[in-house]
Design a protein around this motif. Structure first.
Motif, mmCIF file in Angstrom:
data_model
loop_
_atom_site.group_PDB
_atom_site.id
_atom_site.type_symbol
_atom_site.label_atom_id
_atom_site.label_comp_id
_atom_site.label_asym_id
_atom_site.label_seq_id
_atom_site.Cartn_x
_atom_site.Cartn_y
_atom_site.Cartn_z
ATOM 1 N N SER A 103 0.828 -1.206 0.000
ATOM 2 C CA SER A 103 0.000 0.000 0.000
ATOM 3 C C SER A 103 0.858 1.250 0.000
ATOM 4 C CB SER A 103 -0.917 0.026 1.232
ATOM 5 O OG SER A 103 -1.639 1.242 1.291
ATOM 6 N N SER A 104 0.508 2.186 -0.870
ATOM 7 C CA SER A 104 1.191 3.486 -0.852
ATOM 8 C C SER A 104 0.869 4.271 0.408
ATOM 9 C CB SER A 104 0.789 4.295 -2.086
ATOM 10 O OG SER A 104 -0.586 4.651 -2.032
ATOM 11 N N VAL A 127 3.683 4.916 2.846
ATOM 12 C CA VAL A 127 4.547 6.059 2.535
ATOM 13 C C VAL A 127 3.874 7.354 2.964
ATOM 14 C CG1 VAL A 127 5.665 7.363 0.687
ATOM 15 C CG2 VAL A 127 5.693 4.856 0.639
ATOM 16 N N SER A 128 2.635 7.544 2.534
ATOM 17 C CA SER A 128 1.944 8.807 2.831
ATOM 18 C C SER A 128 1.805 9.042 4.325
ATOM 19 C CB SER A 128 0.557 8.802 2.168
ATOM 20 O OG SER A 128 0.669 8.918 0.763
ATOM 21 N N HIS A 181 11.806 3.480 -0.225
ATOM 22 C CA HIS A 181 11.014 2.272 -0.476
ATOM 23 C C HIS A 181 11.903 1.229 -1.119
ATOM 24 C CE1 HIS A 181 8.095 -0.512 -2.069
ATOM 25 N NE2 HIS A 181 8.435 -0.204 -3.310
ATOM 26 N N LEU A 201 5.569 -0.407 -6.177
ATOM 27 C CA LEU A 201 4.969 0.643 -5.360
ATOM 28 C C LEU A 201 3.638 1.012 -6.010
ATOM 29 C CD1 LEU A 201 5.235 2.494 -2.936
ATOM 30 C CD2 LEU A 201 6.377 4.163 -4.405
ATOM 31 N N SER A 224 -0.180 2.567 -6.720
ATOM 32 C CA SER A 224 -0.942 3.814 -6.507
ATOM 33 C C SER A 224 -0.052 5.011 -6.229
ATOM 34 C CB SER A 224 -1.941 3.621 -5.354
ATOM 35 O OG SER A 224 -2.807 2.541 -5.600
ATOM 36 N N THR A 225 0.962 5.188 -7.044
ATOM 37 C CA THR A 225 1.870 6.318 -6.826
ATOM 38 C C THR A 225 1.189 7.685 -6.900
ATOM 39 O OG1 THR A 225 2.546 6.184 -9.151
ATOM 40 C CG2 THR A 225 3.944 5.073 -7.520
ATOM 41 N N ILE A 251 0.720 9.098 -3.517
ATOM 42 C CA ILE A 251 1.908 9.692 -2.893
ATOM 43 C C ILE A 251 2.124 11.091 -3.443
ATOM 44 C CG2 ILE A 251 4.384 9.442 -2.502
ATOM 45 C CD1 ILE A 251 4.008 6.418 -2.778
#
Length: 461
Positions: free
Chosen positions: A191-192, A195-196, A213, A218, A220-221, A224
């Motif tokens: 899951s992105s 990161v978010s 990462h 990765l 659903s960039t 992000i």
């Protein structure tokens, strides 16, 4: 085929018969705000250097859970008195974040994440900035969603986490009022949001954050990109020296009044309806520029033969006569790694096509509200008139071999996008009974009413 998670078969609920389109549509749809944008702006407003106002906010289960999580940590969130078509604007006043004292059970403050991925992935790094003990938990189904990366990230940042070691909720930690920050490496392949969630709180870390990462993919960039844009709009310095690396500099997060865009991913079933029922669907106030992955509908729907055009501030989708009127949809090979949340609606279209389709880049959807790949395969195959297989699971997606369909139960699996996919097929398949249309309240509480209004525009009796 795997068995989908989150089935509610043990708790029967009144089903919702998806309405069949009687004629070509001429619909005008105004959608509430984006859940993805709303929950990012709530987090940033909570950490800002002054009060912020969120205009045209989304009032749904996911955003309500975020509001209550922030309030429980001490953030002030109140209605302003100004109200849009879907509810009041919100005023967010930052405060010193405070967790809970250890209770007899040792959990301190318990934050309920429900089944909201943004809450369970965004709140822990923020709550680590609080003083006191915090437990992150949610619905029973949420305890099956992957959280190992969030837990490992907190540990890498110096937070003492207590968990069962299975990489899921519930887990508990005690915040010291600050997080050191620095450089960490994570695997965000599932899951992105991992990161978010870190990027949003990173400006408040003592050393900021250099996040790398290291996974194979990765997904659903664009989500992000949405996070980075929201940070920069509030004056935060974010560098991306190379793909898969983000450097968030420490510093203040500026207070800001923001207007939440309509949710373009929630536009997917309404826009797809034009290709199924025929006619036109106008989506109001479609942004000229956006980081929402739903914007990809502008380029995806023409692949099935739709005419998509902007008319002033709106987007108009013309499906011609539609499947209802005898149009044929082509089979397609699509990579949806940019916007996997569009997959359920597009799988519904592919199910009605005249040839096979393959939709890939969506393996991470196995860790969403339910295993969406297994759920879509089970539901669509349950509609096949002769009992054969129309949808086959692949390692990273689905193959769809269309078959004649007939009405049958459609399980939502507590997943809003599964429920709306059933509604799309119900436009031309009489007797599609969605077991829990109420699950759409996760991001679009008004879905049943908006869908009924859409279908009524095709009633030419």
């Amino acid at each position: 085929m795997q068995t989908p998670k989150n089935s509610r078969s043990t708790t029967p609920l009144p089903s919702w018969r998806a309405p069949v389109a009687a004629g070509a549509l001429s619909a005008d749809v105004a959608l509430p705000g984006s859940k993805s944008l709303m929950n990012r702006e709530l987090v940033l407003a909570a950490l800002a250097n002054g009060p912020s106002t969120i205009r045209l906010p989304l009032h749904s289960r996911d955003t309500g859970l975020m509001v209550e999580a922030l309030r429980s940590l001490g953030v002030g969130i109140e209605s302003t008195g100004d109200s849009g078509p879907y509810g009041p604007d919100l005023r967010v006043t930052p405060a010193v974040l405070t967790g809970g004292a250890p209770t007899e059970g040792g959990h301190g403050l318990r934050i309920d994440c429900g089944l909201a991925g943004t809450v369970m992935r965004f709140i822990p790094p923020l709550a680590a900035l609080a003083t006191g003990r915090v437990t992150i938990d949610g619905d029973e189904s949420a305890r099956r969603r992957p959280m190992r990366t969030t837990i490992a990230s907190l540990v890498a940042l110096g937070v003492d986490v207590i968990d069962d070691g299975d990489g899921s909720m519930p887990f508990t930690f005690t915040g010291a009022g600050a997080v050191r920050g620095g450089a960490i490496t994570i695997d965000a392949s599932q899951s992105s949001q991992f990161v978010s969630g870190l990027l949003l709180s990173a400006p408040r870390f003592d050393e900021g954050l250099v996040l790398r990462h290291a996974g194979e993919r990765l997904p659903s960039t664009p989500h992000i990109d949405m996070t980075v844009d929201a940070l920069r709009a509030r004056g935060v310095v974010v560098d991306q020296p190379e793909p898969g690396v983000w450097h968030v500099h420490p510093g203040p997060i500026a207070a800001r009044d923001v207007v939440i865009e309509p949710d373009l991913s929630n536009a997917a079933p309404f826009a797809a309806a034009a290709l199924v029922a025929g006619g036109t669907v106008r989506i109001r106030t479609w942004p000229a520029e956006t980081t929402q992955v739903g914007a990809d509908l502008e380029s995806l729907l023409p692949l099935w033969g739709a005419t998509v055009a902007r008319d002033g501030d709106d987007l108009v989708v013309d499906g011609g006569v539609g499947v209802r009127g005898g149009a044929t949809l082509p089979g397609l090979d699509l990579d949806l790694s940019r916007g996997g949340e569009l997959a359920p609606a597009l799988v519904a279209l592919a199910t009605l096509a005249d040839g096979p389709s393959t939709i890939t880049g969506i393996g991470h959807l196995r860790g969403h509200e339910t295993d969406r790949l297994a759920a879509l395969a089970a539901d669509v195959n349950g509609l096949v008139a002769d009992g054969s297989t129309a949808v086959t699971e692949l390692e990273d997606g689905l193959r769809i071999d269309p078959r004649p369909l007939r009405g049958a139960p459609w399980a939502a699996y507590e997943d809003h996008r599964m429920a709306t996919a059933g509604a799309i097929l119900g436009l031309v398949v009489d007797g599609v009974d969605v077991d829990d249309i109420g699950t759409t309240a996760k991001t679009l509480p008004q879905f049943p009413e908006l869908w009924a209004a859409l279908v009524q525009t095709g009633d030419h009796s």
